[in-house]
Structures are given as C-alpha cells and as structure tokens.
Design a protein around this motif. Structure first.
Motif, PDB file in Angstrom:
ATOM      1  N   ASN A 118     111.393 -37.122  49.241  1.00  0.00           N
ATOM      2  CA  ASN A 118     112.136 -37.575  48.177  1.00  0.00           C
ATOM      3  C   ASN A 118     112.186 -36.358  46.861  1.00  0.00           C
ATOM      4  O   ASN A 118     113.076 -36.073  46.231  1.00  0.00           O
ATOM      5  CB  ASN A 118     111.599 -38.821  47.522  1.00  0.00           C
ATOM      6  N   GLU A 119     110.953 -35.405  46.772  1.00  0.00           N
ATOM      7  CA  GLU A 119     110.891 -34.757  45.814  1.00  0.00           C
ATOM      8  C   GLU A 119     111.867 -33.369  45.991  1.00  0.00           C
ATOM      9  O   GLU A 119     112.671 -33.161  45.188  1.00  0.00           O
ATOM     10  CB  GLU A 119     109.375 -33.989  45.928  1.00  0.00           C
ATOM     11  N   ASN A 120     111.950 -33.179  47.297  1.00  0.00           N
ATOM     12  CA  ASN A 120     113.079 -32.196  47.751  1.00  0.00           C
ATOM     13  C   ASN A 120     114.632 -32.634  47.434  1.00  0.00           C
ATOM     14  O   ASN A 120     115.126 -31.782  47.032  1.00  0.00           O
ATOM     15  CB  ASN A 120     113.057 -31.614  49.113  1.00  0.00           C
ATOM     16  N   LYS A 121     114.700 -33.913  47.668  1.00  0.00           N
ATOM     17  CA  LYS A 121     115.984 -34.261  47.234  1.00  0.00           C
ATOM     18  C   LYS A 121     116.433 -34.212  45.783  1.00  0.00           C
ATOM     19  O   LYS A 121     117.348 -33.572  45.520  1.00  0.00           O
ATOM     20  CB  LYS A 121     116.410 -35.754  47.766  1.00  0.00           C
ATOM     21  N   GLU A 122     115.376 -34.602  45.231  1.00  0.00           N
ATOM     22  CA  GLU A 122     115.560 -34.397  43.661  1.00  0.00           C
ATOM     23  C   GLU A 122     115.758 -32.944  43.274  1.00  0.00           C
ATOM     24  O   GLU A 122     116.702 -32.979  42.465  1.00  0.00           O
ATOM     25  CB  GLU A 122     114.439 -35.034  42.814  1.00  0.00           C
ATOM     26  N   GLN A 123     115.190 -32.210  43.521  1.00  0.00           N
ATOM     27  CA  GLN A 123     115.049 -30.783  43.362  1.00  0.00           C
ATOM     28  C   GLN A 123     116.699 -30.031  43.667  1.00  0.00           C
ATOM     29  O   GLN A 123     117.217 -29.489  42.945  1.00  0.00           O
ATOM     30  CB  GLN A 123     114.025 -29.706  43.919  1.00  0.00           C
ATOM     31  N   GLU A 124     116.996 -30.485  44.766  1.00  0.00           N
ATOM     32  CA  GLU A 124     118.349 -30.193  45.287  1.00  0.00           C
ATOM     33  C   GLU A 124     119.317 -30.578  44.547  1.00  0.00           C
ATOM     34  O   GLU A 124     120.272 -30.003  44.052  1.00  0.00           O
ATOM     35  CB  GLU A 124     118.686 -30.529  46.831  1.00  0.00           C
ATOM     36  N   GLU A 125     119.311 -31.985  44.043  1.00  0.00           N
ATOM     37  CA  GLU A 125     120.053 -32.634  43.249  1.00  0.00           C
ATOM     38  C   GLU A 125     120.336 -31.836  41.927  1.00  0.00           C
ATOM     39  O   GLU A 125     121.151 -31.726  41.127  1.00  0.00           O
ATOM     40  CB  GLU A 125     119.851 -34.016  43.032  1.00  0.00           C
ATOM     41  N   GLU A 126     119.043 -31.589  41.222  1.00  0.00           N
ATOM     42  CA  GLU A 126     119.174 -30.842  39.906  1.00  0.00           C
ATOM     43  C   GLU A 126     119.529 -29.430  40.113  1.00  0.00           C
ATOM     44  O   GLU A 126     120.384 -29.192  39.151  1.00  0.00           O
ATOM     45  CB  GLU A 126     117.460 -30.660  39.504  1.00  0.00           C
ATOM     46  N   GLU A 127     119.181 -28.615  41.042  1.00  0.00           N
ATOM     47  CA  GLU A 127     120.074 -27.602  41.352  1.00  0.00           C
ATOM     48  C   GLU A 127     121.414 -27.594  41.489  1.00  0.00           C
ATOM     49  O   GLU A 127     122.344 -26.676  40.904  1.00  0.00           O
ATOM     50  CB  GLU A 127     119.391 -26.778  42.752  1.00  0.00           C
ATOM     51  N   GLU A 128     122.081 -28.436  42.063  1.00  0.00           N
ATOM     52  CA  GLU A 128     123.263 -28.818  42.075  1.00  0.00           C
ATOM     53  C   GLU A 128     124.144 -29.131  40.933  1.00  0.00           C
ATOM     54  O   GLU A 128     124.916 -28.534  40.559  1.00  0.00           O
ATOM     55  CB  GLU A 128     123.824 -29.918  43.247  1.00  0.00           C
ATOM     56  N   SER A 129     123.315 -29.848  40.168  1.00  0.00           N
ATOM     57  CA  SER A 129     123.919 -30.211  38.947  1.00  0.00           C
ATOM     58  C   SER A 129     123.947 -29.012  37.840  1.00  0.00           C
ATOM     59  O   SER A 129     124.691 -28.786  36.997  1.00  0.00           O
ATOM     60  CB  SER A 129     123.170 -31.404  38.192  1.00  0.00           C
ATOM     61  N   LYS A 130     122.979 -28.190  37.722  1.00  0.00           N
ATOM     62  CA  LYS A 130     122.707 -26.863  37.125  1.00  0.00           C
ATOM     63  C   LYS A 130     123.923 -26.041  37.675  1.00  0.00           C
ATOM     64  O   LYS A 130     124.810 -25.527  36.641  1.00  0.00           O
ATOM     65  CB  LYS A 130     121.745 -26.130  37.255  1.00  0.00           C
ATOM     66  N   SER A 131     124.464 -25.776  38.781  1.00  0.00           N
ATOM     67  CA  SER A 131     125.294 -25.184  39.281  1.00  0.00           C
ATOM     68  C   SER A 131     126.649 -25.444  38.881  1.00  0.00           C
ATOM     69  O   SER A 131     127.625 -25.013  38.506  1.00  0.00           O
ATOM     70  CB  SER A 131     125.333 -24.783  40.948  1.00  0.00           C
ATOM     71  N   GLN A 161     127.335 -24.940  35.219  1.00  0.00           N
ATOM     72  CA  GLN A 161     127.418 -23.577  34.804  1.00  0.00           C
ATOM     73  C   GLN A 161     128.825 -23.174  35.144  1.00  0.00           C
ATOM     74  O   GLN A 161     129.801 -22.468  34.673  1.00  0.00           O
ATOM     75  CB  GLN A 161     126.606 -22.451  35.708  1.00  0.00           C
ATOM     76  N   LYS A 162     129.359 -23.626  36.267  1.00  0.00           N
ATOM     77  CA  LYS A 162     130.739 -23.568  36.741  1.00  0.00           C
ATOM     78  C   LYS A 162     131.812 -24.144  35.692  1.00  0.00           C
ATOM     79  O   LYS A 162     132.732 -23.325  35.126  1.00  0.00           O
ATOM     80  CB  LYS A 162     131.198 -24.270  38.218  1.00  0.00           C
ATOM     81  N   ARG A 163     131.411 -25.246  35.282  1.00  0.00           N
ATOM     82  CA  ARG A 163     132.307 -25.726  34.204  1.00  0.00           C
ATOM     83  C   ARG A 163     132.392 -24.796  32.870  1.00  0.00           C
ATOM     84  O   ARG A 163     133.351 -24.913  32.307  1.00  0.00           O
ATOM     85  CB  ARG A 163     131.523 -27.194  33.877  1.00  0.00           C
ATOM     86  N   LYS A 164     131.190 -24.278  32.386  1.00  0.00           N
ATOM     87  CA  LYS A 164     131.049 -23.580  31.304  1.00  0.00           C
ATOM     88  C   LYS A 164     131.966 -22.286  31.605  1.00  0.00           C
ATOM     89  O   LYS A 164     132.769 -21.934  30.544  1.00  0.00           O
ATOM     90  CB  LYS A 164     129.784 -23.126  30.952  1.00  0.00           C
ATOM     91  N   SER A 165     131.906 -21.697  32.646  1.00  0.00           N
ATOM     92  CA  SER A 165     132.657 -20.318  32.819  1.00  0.00           C
ATOM     93  C   SER A 165     134.083 -20.756  32.786  1.00  0.00           C
ATOM     94  O   SER A 165     134.951 -19.991  32.278  1.00  0.00           O
ATOM     95  CB  SER A 165     132.241 -19.764  34.102  1.00  0.00           C
ATOM     96  N   ILE A 166     134.686 -21.906  33.537  1.00  0.00           N
ATOM     97  CA  ILE A 166     135.832 -22.320  33.337  1.00  0.00           C
ATOM     98  C   ILE A 166     136.434 -22.572  31.600  1.00  0.00           C
ATOM     99  O   ILE A 166     137.480 -22.128  31.578  1.00  0.00           O
ATOM    100  CB  ILE A 166     135.909 -23.608  34.386  1.00  0.00           C
ATOM    101  N   VAL A 167     135.565 -23.136  31.214  1.00  0.00           N
ATOM    102  CA  VAL A 167     135.966 -23.332  29.763  1.00  0.00           C
ATOM    103  C   VAL A 167     136.011 -22.513  29.144  1.00  0.00           C
ATOM    104  O   VAL A 167     137.168 -22.297  28.134  1.00  0.00           O
ATOM    105  CB  VAL A 167     134.934 -24.583  29.129  1.00  0.00           C
ATOM    106  N   THR A 168     135.091 -21.190  29.081  1.00  0.00           N
ATOM    107  CA  THR A 168     135.165 -20.081  28.342  1.00  0.00           C
ATOM    108  C   THR A 168     136.530 -19.442  28.668  1.00  0.00           C
ATOM    109  O   THR A 168     137.024 -18.666  28.037  1.00  0.00           O
ATOM    110  CB  THR A 168     134.004 -19.165  28.317  1.00  0.00           C
TER     111      THR A 168
END
Length: 314
Positions: free
Chosen positions: A257-270, A273-280
């Motif tokens: 469960n902890e590994n899944k949560e970390q993977e989900e957090e990393e995916e949300s961060k990426s 970041q993609k959304r920010k680059s597209i907006v700029t």
C-alpha cells in the motif's frame, strides 16, 4: 450333524466344569482349565474319538508350546474338517493365545458335534493307546487323571493313638486397626490456589477478547474500509491458525500500500509539471502575437543604434 450351530444354541450354555469332566473322562486326561487345550492336540483326538482312524495321530503334537507348533495341530484339524466336509471356521489366531472365552466356545461346539455323532462316548476307543503315536503323547498319558486323584482314599496312619490338637480360641479380640487417615490440607490448599489462578486467567482472557471484539466491530464500519491498514488487521484477526507467516503477510500488505501511494504521488507530481510547462509555453506564444507596434519601433531603434551598415547609407 451339528456342523452349523447358532450362538443361541444350548451347546453354548454348557458350563466349564461339565466341559472339563467330559474331556477328562473321554480322553483320560487331567485338565484343570479349558484353555489348557489351546494347542489343538485335544481337539484332534476328540475328532479321532468321533471318527476313529480319520485323524493322522502321528502328526499331532501334544507337547506343543509355541504358536508355530500349535498351528500345525490346527492344520491337521482343518484337514480333517475338510475331509468330513465340516464348514466350521476355526479361529486359530484367537485359540493359540489361550483366551478362556474363545477356547470355551470352541470346545462347547466340539462337545455338541461329538454328541451328535457318537453320543459323546466310544466304548471301544482307547485314548492312551492312540496317543502313543503322537509327539509327547506318552508323557501326557503318564500323568494321573483327575478321577484317580480325586477318588483315591487318603493313606491310613499306623498309629492308632488319637492326638488331640488344640482348638484355636475364636473369642480373641481382633488386632487393632491402625489409623490410616491422610492429611489432605496441603492438597486442598493447592486446589484452592489453582482455582484462583484459573479465575484470574479467565478474567484476563475475557478482557483481551473484549478488546479484540471492539477492534473487529470498528473494522467492519464502511468508512474504515478505505484505510490501508484495515485489511492487514482483518487478516490477523480472522487467521484460523497461529502462524508467524500471517504477520509477515500483513506487513507485506502494508508495504504494498505504501509503494502504491508513493507511485501515485510521483505520477501526480509529473502530471503537474507537464501541465505547468504546457501552460507557460502557451502564455509565451500569446504574448508574442499580442506585442504592440511601439514595442516593435523601439526594437528597430535598437537596430539603428547597433551600427548596422544598412542604416548608415542615408
């Protein structure tokens, strides 16, 4: 012929004393117990009485002591049964053990069969002479029979003088009985201590059982099912056996469960970041398209001042 006799037949109600007297009188033996005939030699000779000349007496061993020798006698008896077409089953394994009841039942059947064939007696049969051909038969014949020892008169004394023996005094008081009471106070104290210990253990058991019951009720609430650790707790609560691997499985569930949560957090961060680059990128493009003419002229003046050869000619 009484080859098949039911268990409720009168033959099985004949007493031991009657069976023993019949054997001893017929074969001129001195048996004191029915199980003394467990070797099978007596049975063979009883069949020889009922059917003279049918039994090969030279194969019968009256001196059989081991089970192997006894079984050989029963083989001779079984061959005689087969020759006479007698369907009686011989339980050899039980008879050679010398069990009183088994030997009595089989001897009761033998008496019933011999009575039905020859009336239980054969006047022309000489049992001692027939036993001489058997192994150990002569030694058996030399032993005194029960009838001769029981009917013999006691030896008379040559001394005719009467000897008066003193009669023991029956009025003497009985010997004193020793006091054999046992002090059980120590055992009673131990029993009391054990009862108190049992009561305390039962209270402690009920206390922890109540705690586990409260945890179970809490885990069954629908809003609690989304918590990652609830499934691991249920795995431990509902384990059928006391196994250390169950705890390891629960820990593995928590780690997954902890590994899944970390993977989900990393995916949300990426994704962010993609959304920010597209907006700029979109903002910069919009800014370039909406740039004012004055800003463009200023840009041209910057070109003139830069000393370009195209502007110096005029």
């Amino acid at each position: 012929m009484a080859t098949n006799i039911g268990m409720m037949d009168a033959a099985y109600f004949v007493g031991r004393s009657e069976i023993l007297s019949w054997i001893n009188s017929t074969l001129r033996l001195n048996l004191s117990k029915v199980e003394e005939a467990c070797s099978g030699a007596v049975h063979c000779q009883l069949m020889d009485v009922a059917h003279p000349g049918t039994v090969p007496m030279h194969k019968v061993n009256f001196d059989a002591k081991t089970e192997y020798d006894m079984i050989q006698n029963y083989k001779v008896l079984q061959d005689v049964f087969n020759k006479l077409k007698i369907t009686k089953h011989i339980e050899v394994n039980k008879l050679v053990k010398g069990r009183p009841l088994d030997n009595l039942e089989f001897m009761q059947w033998m008496k019933r069969y011999c009575d039905s064939v020859s009336g239980g007696a054969n006047q022309n049969y000489n049992p001692e002479e027939r036993r001489e051909a058997c192994k150990g038969g002569k030694d058996v014949s030399k032993k005194p029979t029960r009838s001769s020892t029981s009917t013999g008169a006691p030896p008379k004394s040559h001394n005719s003088r009467r000897v008066d023996t003193p009669i023991p005094n029956s009025t003497l008081p009985p010997p004193p009985v020793k006091n054999t009471t046992i002090d059980t106070s120590a055992y009673e104290q131990q029993i009391t201590e054990l009862k108190l210990t049992m009561d305390s253990l039962e209270k402690e058991r009920d206390f922890y059982f109540g705690k586990l019951r409260d945890i179970e009720i809490l885990c069954r609430i629908s809003t609690m099912s989304n918590i990652p650790g609830i499934e691991a707790i249920k795995r431990i609560l509902y384990a059928a056996e006391d196994d250390a691997s169950i705890v390891e499985e629960a820990q593995a569930m928590l780690l997954n469960n902890e590994n899944k949560e970390q993977e989900e957090e990393e995916e949300s961060k990426s994704d962010s970041q993609k959304r920010k680059s597209i907006v700029t990128a979109e903002v910069d493009a919009a800014a370039n398209t909406a740039l004012s003419p004055r800003l463009k002229v200023s840009d041209g003046s910057d070109v003139h001042s830069s000393g370009s050869p195209l502007l110096i000619s005029w």
